[in-house]
Design a protein around this motif. Structure first.
Motif, PDB file in Angstrom:
ATOM      1  N   ASP A  21     -11.394   6.774   5.278  1.00  0.00           N
ATOM      2  CA  ASP A  21     -11.691   5.397   5.674  1.00  0.00           C
ATOM      3  C   ASP A  21     -10.477   4.829   6.402  1.00  0.00           C
ATOM      4  O   ASP A  21      -9.535   4.338   5.773  1.00  0.00           O
ATOM      5  CB  ASP A  21     -12.021   4.565   4.436  1.00  0.00           C
ATOM      6  N   VAL A  22     -10.484   4.894   7.731  1.00  0.00           N
ATOM      7  CA  VAL A  22      -9.344   4.428   8.515  1.00  0.00           C
ATOM      8  C   VAL A  22      -9.111   2.921   8.357  1.00  0.00           C
ATOM      9  O   VAL A  22      -7.983   2.486   8.117  1.00  0.00           O
ATOM     10  CB  VAL A  22      -9.488   4.826   9.993  1.00  0.00           C
ATOM     11  N   PRO A  23     -10.134   2.060   8.498  1.00  0.00           N
ATOM     12  CA  PRO A  23      -9.884   0.612   8.342  1.00  0.00           C
ATOM     13  C   PRO A  23      -9.292   0.247   6.983  1.00  0.00           C
ATOM     14  O   PRO A  23      -8.392  -0.602   6.897  1.00  0.00           O
ATOM     15  CB  PRO A  23     -11.273  -0.010   8.532  1.00  0.00           C
ATOM     16  N   ALA A  24      -9.768   0.887   5.920  1.00  0.00           N
ATOM     17  CA  ALA A  24      -9.225   0.599   4.589  1.00  0.00           C
ATOM     18  C   ALA A  24      -7.778   1.048   4.486  1.00  0.00           C
ATOM     19  O   ALA A  24      -6.948   0.384   3.839  1.00  0.00           O
ATOM     20  CB  ALA A  24     -10.071   1.281   3.513  1.00  0.00           C
ATOM     21  N   THR A  25      -7.453   2.170   5.134  1.00  0.00           N
ATOM     22  CA  THR A  25      -6.079   2.659   5.111  1.00  0.00           C
ATOM     23  C   THR A  25      -5.165   1.718   5.887  1.00  0.00           C
ATOM     24  O   THR A  25      -4.030   1.440   5.463  1.00  0.00           O
ATOM     25  CB  THR A  25      -6.010   4.081   5.702  1.00  0.00           C
ATOM     26  N   VAL A  26      -5.629   1.219   7.025  1.00  0.00           N
ATOM     27  CA  VAL A  26      -4.851   0.262   7.806  1.00  0.00           C
ATOM     28  C   VAL A  26      -4.599  -1.003   6.989  1.00  0.00           C
ATOM     29  O   VAL A  26      -3.482  -1.534   6.949  1.00  0.00           O
ATOM     30  CB  VAL A  26      -5.568  -0.083   9.125  1.00  0.00           C
ATOM     31  N   LEU A  47       0.354  -2.073  12.032  1.00  0.00           N
ATOM     32  CA  LEU A  47      -0.502  -1.310  12.935  1.00  0.00           C
ATOM     33  C   LEU A  47       0.110  -1.304  14.325  1.00  0.00           C
ATOM     34  O   LEU A  47       0.440  -2.356  14.873  1.00  0.00           O
ATOM     35  CB  LEU A  47      -1.902  -1.930  12.986  1.00  0.00           C
ATOM     36  N   VAL A  48       0.265  -0.112  14.894  1.00  0.00           N
ATOM     37  CA  VAL A  48       0.801   0.029  16.242  1.00  0.00           C
ATOM     38  C   VAL A  48      -0.318   0.188  17.262  1.00  0.00           C
ATOM     39  O   VAL A  48      -0.302  -0.435  18.323  1.00  0.00           O
ATOM     40  CB  VAL A  48       1.753   1.244  16.324  1.00  0.00           C
ATOM     41  N   LEU A 106       0.420   3.958  12.686  1.00  0.00           N
ATOM     42  CA  LEU A 106       1.022   2.953  11.827  1.00  0.00           C
ATOM     43  C   LEU A 106       2.537   3.137  11.760  1.00  0.00           C
ATOM     44  O   LEU A 106       3.061   4.225  12.020  1.00  0.00           O
ATOM     45  CB  LEU A 106       0.450   3.070  10.405  1.00  0.00           C
ATOM     46  N   LEU A 107       3.225   2.085  11.393  1.00  0.00           N
ATOM     47  CA  LEU A 107       4.643   2.125  11.058  1.00  0.00           C
ATOM     48  C   LEU A 107       4.779   1.836   9.573  1.00  0.00           C
ATOM     49  O   LEU A 107       4.206   0.857   9.074  1.00  0.00           O
ATOM     50  CB  LEU A 107       5.422   1.074  11.835  1.00  0.00           C
ATOM     51  N   ASP A 108       5.518   2.686   8.846  1.00  0.00           N
ATOM     52  CA  ASP A 108       5.784   2.346   7.452  1.00  0.00           C
ATOM     53  C   ASP A 108       6.891   1.287   7.402  1.00  0.00           C
ATOM     54  O   ASP A 108       7.489   0.943   8.439  1.00  0.00           O
ATOM     55  CB  ASP A 108       6.092   3.604   6.636  1.00  0.00           C
ATOM     56  N   PRO A 109       7.203   0.721   6.252  1.00  0.00           N
ATOM     57  CA  PRO A 109       8.181  -0.369   6.206  1.00  0.00           C
ATOM     58  C   PRO A 109       9.576   0.019   6.689  1.00  0.00           C
ATOM     59  O   PRO A 109      10.356  -0.851   7.086  1.00  0.00           O
ATOM     60  CB  PRO A 109       8.203  -0.741   4.707  1.00  0.00           C
ATOM     61  N   ASP A 110       9.902   1.321   6.691  1.00  0.00           N
ATOM     62  CA  ASP A 110      11.217   1.766   7.132  1.00  0.00           C
ATOM     63  C   ASP A 110      11.238   2.153   8.606  1.00  0.00           C
ATOM     64  O   ASP A 110      12.285   2.517   9.143  1.00  0.00           O
ATOM     65  CB  ASP A 110      11.668   2.949   6.278  1.00  0.00           C
TER      66      ASP A 110
END
Length: 275
Positions: free
Chosen positions: A224-229, A239-240, A253-257
């Protein structure tokens, strides 16, 4: 840490063929924060790694799927996801990288149950090589998907295919090896009959946008891509880019780091898989 996010995918089987992508590793600054994020977003659990307190192994359904090391600052490398390719001889592969104008930044050195090195191709895309020296212990699983699917964004796909082909013995015809073919303007890499990577032209080495610079992009399969976003945003990621595929969708996506990764709908991966 335990995750229960609905976007997590069924457990895949590890890749062990020579020259095949065998592992993906995150180089980050804070191990605890990375575990919290990926546990919540991808449903991973974690166990301490054998390389010290700054390393852990991400697991899905009890099977190892990725490594995380809080070593970006110590090694003076970028926070990033990096694919590792299995090789028969790490020293020989490192020599081939240097001979073809690539760079070996770290290693070869002892790494888990083998020897590995961190390198960059001649356009600057970072990757690793790994030689297994001890038997595998990961349990087999019935799932047909790999832990991660790869795409190399590079200056010239055909030049890159020659570089990696010579370094990793692609198209050697050896059992368990990888074969290279061409589809339109892309190079496609299949290992054991399964599509594992695409190589695309058009990257610009000096581009300020990390998505445009040469790099290996790591795709994780999810249901489930939308749920993962949504889960990524809720846990400090961003989201990039999001794309609609012929079946399903994918999101970068970018993680917090600051590490880039992509989540891809399992249906889209299945449509791209000739096996």
């Amino acid at each position: 840490m335990t995750g229960s996010h609905p976007g997590r995918a069924p457990t895949p089987a590890p890749l062990t063929g020579s020259a095949a992508p065998c592992w993906v590793n995150l180089m980050t600054r804070d191990l605890g924060s990375a575990q919290e994020f990926y546990g919540a977003v991808l449903g991973w659990t974690f166990r301490p790694g054998k390389l010290g307190q700054d390393f852990s192994v991400a697991r899905r359904g009890g099977v190892p799927v990725a490594g995380i090391g809080a070593v970006a600052t110590a090694y003076r490398v970028a926070v990033a996801w990096t694919p590792y390719f299995a090789v028969a001889d790490a020293d020989a592969a490192a020599s081939r990288i240097r001979e073809r104008s690539g760079t070996v930044a770290v290693g070869p050195m002892a790494l888990g149950k083998g020897r590995g090195a961190l390198a960059a191709d001649r356009d600057g895309a970072v990757f690793g090589i790994w030689e297994r020296t001890e038997p595998a212990t990961s349990p087999p699983t019935p799932d047909g998907h790999s832990h991660a699917w790869l795409r190399l964004h590079t200056r010239n796909a055909f030049d890159a295919a020659i570089f990696y082909g010579e370094v990793l013995d692609w198209a050697s015809g050896r059992p368990g090896g990888c074969e290279v073919s061409y589809e339109k303007d892309e190079v496609v890499v299949d290992c054991d009959g399964r599509r594992l990577a695409r190589i695309s032209s058009g990257a610009v080495e000096a581009a300020p946008d990390p998505l445009v610079r040469p790099h290996w992009q790591v795709h994780f399969p999810v249901t489930d891509v939308p749920a993962t976003v949504a889960a990524a945003r809720e846990n400090g990621g961003s989201l990039v880019e999001q794309r609609i595929l012929s079946q399903g969708s994918e999101a970068t996506l970018l993680d917090p780091d600051g590490a880039l990764f992509t989540v891809t709908d399992l249906r889209g991966l299945a449509a791209d898989d000739p096996g």
